[in-house]
Design a protein around this motif. Sequence first.
Motif, PDB file in Angstrom:
ATOM      1  N   PRO A 420       0.692  -1.298  -0.012  1.00  0.00           N
ATOM      2  CA  PRO A 420      -0.008  -0.043  -0.036  1.00  0.00           C
ATOM      3  C   PRO A 420       0.843   1.115  -0.005  1.00  0.00           C
ATOM      4  O   PRO A 420       2.040   1.067   0.593  1.00  0.00           O
ATOM      5  N   VAL A 421       0.408   2.336  -0.613  1.00  0.00           N
ATOM      6  CA  VAL A 421       1.127   3.583  -0.740  1.00  0.00           C
ATOM      7  C   VAL A 421       1.490   4.173   0.901  1.00  0.00           C
ATOM      8  O   VAL A 421       2.483   4.843   0.668  1.00  0.00           O
ATOM      9  N   CYS A 422       0.875   3.651   1.918  1.00  0.00           N
ATOM     10  CA  CYS A 422       1.223   4.213   3.117  1.00  0.00           C
ATOM     11  C   CYS A 422       2.151   3.425   3.685  1.00  0.00           C
ATOM     12  O   CYS A 422       2.949   3.588   4.820  1.00  0.00           O
ATOM     13  N   CYS A 423       2.835   2.153   2.931  1.00  0.00           N
ATOM     14  CA  CYS A 423       3.932   1.468   3.534  1.00  0.00           C
ATOM     15  C   CYS A 423       5.154   1.744   2.687  1.00  0.00           C
ATOM     16  O   CYS A 423       4.940   1.455   1.403  1.00  0.00           O
ATOM     17  N   PHE A 424       6.008   2.457   3.183  1.00  0.00           N
ATOM     18  CA  PHE A 424       7.364   2.876   2.356  1.00  0.00           C
ATOM     19  C   PHE A 424       8.444   2.787   3.011  1.00  0.00           C
ATOM     20  O   PHE A 424       8.568   2.834   4.227  1.00  0.00           O
ATOM     21  N   ASP A 425       9.607   3.108   2.327  1.00  0.00           N
ATOM     22  CA  ASP A 425      11.069   3.282   2.967  1.00  0.00           C
ATOM     23  C   ASP A 425      11.184   4.727   2.609  1.00  0.00           C
ATOM     24  O   ASP A 425      10.980   5.400   1.825  1.00  0.00           O
ATOM     25  N   CYS A 426      12.207   5.191   3.441  1.00  0.00           N
ATOM     26  CA  CYS A 426      12.557   6.399   3.458  1.00  0.00           C
ATOM     27  C   CYS A 426      14.001   6.518   3.242  1.00  0.00           C
ATOM     28  O   CYS A 426      14.991   5.754   4.057  1.00  0.00           O
ATOM     29  N   ILE A 427      14.491   7.221   2.176  1.00  0.00           N
ATOM     30  CA  ILE A 427      16.157   7.139   1.855  1.00  0.00           C
ATOM     31  C   ILE A 427      16.538   8.408   1.925  1.00  0.00           C
ATOM     32  O   ILE A 427      15.934   9.429   1.475  1.00  0.00           O
ATOM     33  N   PRO A 428      17.749   8.949   2.284  1.00  0.00           N
ATOM     34  CA  PRO A 428      18.198  10.167   2.393  1.00  0.00           C
ATOM     35  C   PRO A 428      18.419  10.779   0.966  1.00  0.00           C
ATOM     36  O   PRO A 428      18.661  10.161  -0.076  1.00  0.00           O
ATOM     37  N   CYS A 429      18.063  12.086   0.609  1.00  0.00           N
ATOM     38  CA  CYS A 429      18.363  12.836  -0.626  1.00  0.00           C
ATOM     39  C   CYS A 429      19.782  12.521  -0.879  1.00  0.00           C
ATOM     40  O   CYS A 429      20.626  12.520  -0.263  1.00  0.00           O
ATOM     41  N   GLY A 430      19.975  12.510  -2.330  1.00  0.00           N
ATOM     42  CA  GLY A 430      21.305  12.486  -2.778  1.00  0.00           C
ATOM     43  C   GLY A 430      22.246  13.667  -2.654  1.00  0.00           C
ATOM     44  O   GLY A 430      21.782  14.637  -1.961  1.00  0.00           O
ATOM     45  N   GLU A 431      23.523  13.593  -2.836  1.00  0.00           N
ATOM     46  CA  GLU A 431      24.141  14.624  -2.630  1.00  0.00           C
ATOM     47  C   GLU A 431      23.879  15.839  -3.596  1.00  0.00           C
ATOM     48  O   GLU A 431      23.383  15.796  -4.651  1.00  0.00           O
ATOM     49  N   ALA A 432      23.821  17.034  -2.903  1.00  0.00           N
ATOM     50  CA  ALA A 432      23.417  18.383  -3.699  1.00  0.00           C
ATOM     51  C   ALA A 432      22.082  18.341  -3.819  1.00  0.00           C
ATOM     52  O   ALA A 432      21.459  19.293  -4.516  1.00  0.00           O
ATOM     53  N   GLU A 433      21.175  17.523  -3.104  1.00  0.00           N
ATOM     54  CA  GLU A 433      19.767  17.510  -3.248  1.00  0.00           C
ATOM     55  C   GLU A 433      18.973  17.753  -1.775  1.00  0.00           C
ATOM     56  O   GLU A 433      19.618  17.532  -0.774  1.00  0.00           O
ATOM     57  N   ILE A 434      17.861  18.305  -1.960  1.00  0.00           N
ATOM     58  CA  ILE A 434      16.943  18.442  -0.596  1.00  0.00           C
ATOM     59  C   ILE A 434      15.606  17.937  -0.713  1.00  0.00           C
ATOM     60  O   ILE A 434      15.133  17.901  -1.993  1.00  0.00           O
ATOM     61  N   SER A 435      14.803  17.833   0.249  1.00  0.00           N
ATOM     62  CA  SER A 435      13.421  17.969   0.311  1.00  0.00           C
ATOM     63  C   SER A 435      13.158  18.747   1.386  1.00  0.00           C
ATOM     64  O   SER A 435      13.592  18.442   2.616  1.00  0.00           O
ATOM     65  N   ASN A 436      12.237  19.670   1.187  1.00  0.00           N
ATOM     66  CA  ASN A 436      11.762  20.293   2.255  1.00  0.00           C
ATOM     67  C   ASN A 436      10.433  20.249   2.922  1.00  0.00           C
ATOM     68  O   ASN A 436       9.688  21.217   3.555  1.00  0.00           O
ATOM     69  N   ALA A 437       9.807  19.129   2.550  1.00  0.00           N
ATOM     70  CA  ALA A 437       8.472  18.827   2.891  1.00  0.00           C
ATOM     71  C   ALA A 437       8.478  17.456   3.573  1.00  0.00           C
ATOM     72  O   ALA A 437       9.356  16.551   3.247  1.00  0.00           O
ATOM     73  N   THR A 438       7.620  16.970   4.547  1.00  0.00           N
ATOM     74  CA  THR A 438       7.452  15.754   5.012  1.00  0.00           C
ATOM     75  C   THR A 438       6.882  14.754   3.846  1.00  0.00           C
ATOM     76  O   THR A 438       5.903  15.374   3.323  1.00  0.00           O
ATOM     77  N   ASP A 439       7.156  13.599   3.828  1.00  0.00           N
ATOM     78  CA  ASP A 439       6.676  12.656   2.782  1.00  0.00           C
ATOM     79  C   ASP A 439       6.959  13.018   1.439  1.00  0.00           C
ATOM     80  O   ASP A 439       6.125  12.951   0.620  1.00  0.00           O
ATOM     81  N   SER A 440       7.918  13.818   1.218  1.00  0.00           N
ATOM     82  CA  SER A 440       8.435  14.131  -0.357  1.00  0.00           C
ATOM     83  C   SER A 440       8.675  12.916  -1.062  1.00  0.00           C
ATOM     84  O   SER A 440       9.397  11.925  -0.586  1.00  0.00           O
TER      85      SER A 440
END
Length: 748
Positions: A420-440
């Motif tokens: 299901p879409v609610c079951c996922f893994d979290c991985i860090p953004c790559g070098e020189a990348e950001i995510s500024n929102a939760t669950d991006s």
Amino acid sequence: QTMIFAIHEINKNPGLLPRHTIGYKIYNACGMSNIVMSAIVLANGQKEQLDGTCSGPGSATAVLGHSGSAPTMAFARVIGRFQVPVSHFATCACLSDREEFPSFFRTIPSDEHQSRALAKLVKHFGWMWVGAISNLNAYGVNGINAFIQAAVEEGVCIEYYEAFEQSGPASALDKVVETVKRSTSKVIVAFMSHREVTVLAAELYKNNITSLQWVGSDAWISDSSLSDSEGSSILVGSLGFVVSKANIPGLEDHLRQLHPSQFPNSQFIREFWEYIFECSLANSTNTEMKACTGIESLQNVDTYFTDVSDLRFVNNVYKSVYAVAHALHALISERRNSSSNNNQPIESWQVLQYLQKVDFMTSQGERVTFDENGNIFSPCHSEKYFLEFKLHNSVNQVPVSVCSDSCPPGQRKVIYKTKPVCCFDCIPCGEAEISNATDSLDCFTCPSEYWPNANQDRCVLKDTEFLSFSEIMGIVLTCFCFIGTFLTLLIFAVFLRYRHSPIVRANNSELSFLLLFSLSLCFLCSLTFIGRPSEWSCMLRHTAFSITFVLCISCVLWKTIVVLMAFRATLPGSNVMKWFGPVQQRLSVFGATFIQVLICILWLTIDPPFPNRNMLYFKDIIILECNLGSHVGFCAALGYIGLLALLCFVLAFFARKLPDNFNEAKFITFSMLIFCAVWITFIPAYVSSPGKFTVAVEIFAILSSSYGLLLCIFVPKVFIILFQSEKNTKSSRTLIIYFFFPPYRLVL
């Protein structure tokens, strides 16, 4: 009693159904058998005379009820094509199907709105991983399906869906309990009646399945009977929606004026009266209590029956009665205006047509009208009842029910097709990348002059790097620069003070002074390499370095040539030295320097050095540097210096064994050896040094070569002048060379 009150109110209203009154008949709707029996009686037509003053048709023109969705569906299927059922509490969205229920109307929003509201409620608290349970009738199945659809649209995942019936097999309930026990979600959305909730809560309590958050439908969420049931403790804190409170003016006075004599056939009223006043009415089977005096009244008694402070669903009954009354009023008014036969009986299909056109305001200011599916319609009814809500959360801790914890800023979600879409893994953004929102779902690359912060949730300006005067390396190099300049000026002062001494005159004092002047410029030009690069500093640093070093090497070269040529002139009085006099020396030095000036002018004209922001060497640092512009110009200027230095080294090497202790050829050879070694090692060090260290290497090469020339050529002579003055004489046994111009002659 609310229905009776509304009918009495309408009958007293001269503006609504004038010269007409409404009658009623109440049927027992407890149990499916009674419901079916009532439907059959109504479908066949009521032959009983309802009231002595009533001259209307035998069959009812409208039917109010039932309150439940499943009974209403069965009821409406029997009489739906003959009567006009109007429900105040049947919320199943399936009843909006006009093909199956063509004459059904209701004054309460359908479960479609409630299901959406429950989905928004679940999302509001961040419960993205929930279980769903319903009963097996139309109310539960349709309601929970609408909730599941709305929840999916809101991004909420359903871990499981189970359904059972209170009267069904025990295995069905056991399956539900086992599913809840194995689940990881902590929230249960239950779309069912209070009967199913009672047995489910009891069974979960027996299996010690507690600490669950319940979200319920309106059929049970406000049912007070659940508080006395087994396992009710696990339902504490349940959330759900009910319709808004309403105030019906005059209803409380109506209830307080009730008396058993008004309803002689109502067993409920008799039992209620005897219970409240603890007395027995006439013909009562209860002989243990005293007989009622007849003066008992509800006016001075506060009971649940007379409490109108929490009216919710009865307001829908009130609106149902008025909706039918307004439809009848419109029908009768049109008949009167069209001069048709007013004595014709009113048919239910006629009421159906006019009920569809009803549009009026209640005494509470609510607009009542129906859409094409028989649902009460208002531009804001869904907001009023369910959809728009504000929750002021006063609890200390909200339960957590998620399949996977939210990905914080700086990470992105990885969703798998098999989960299901609610079951996922979290991985860090790559070098020189950001995510500024939760669950991006994606990470974004920072602009070229920005770099992610430590948490990778924001782009910040890259640090800029250059060799500044304020840092330790810059301070040290600046100190060595000024020390070299000071030593040069000090030696210049000593030579100027002893300019007539033999050792100064023997070492070509004019070129020596010019060489000291150029060395001081060499030391000072290194300062242009320190500090923030600008257009003028970038152009000045390389041109000043190139010109001053050519001037310096030219002086050393001609000192070497003069010494070498002096010893090559073997015969006294030879005129070969006339070509190496002071004028020729000056012209040669300035001529060689002028060539470098021309090279620098062409360099600055065609493609000059300029400040550059180098973002290629380091990923998180911007190096402020001077771009050379034309690499050909830089190589030409540096190559010309190297050519003069190499020539000087070769000549000094040939003159190193000349028999004269005052001959400086040995020292020139050693100084040029240091000079060449420094600049040869400079090239790989310059290429491999990162950032500001590139500039530091270049400054170090300038200072090292300048110190090498200064120390090797001048310090030995200064030492003799100051500390070995006995050697600074013409009569010394050491051969002294003097050059006197004019006349051009060698004095030995």
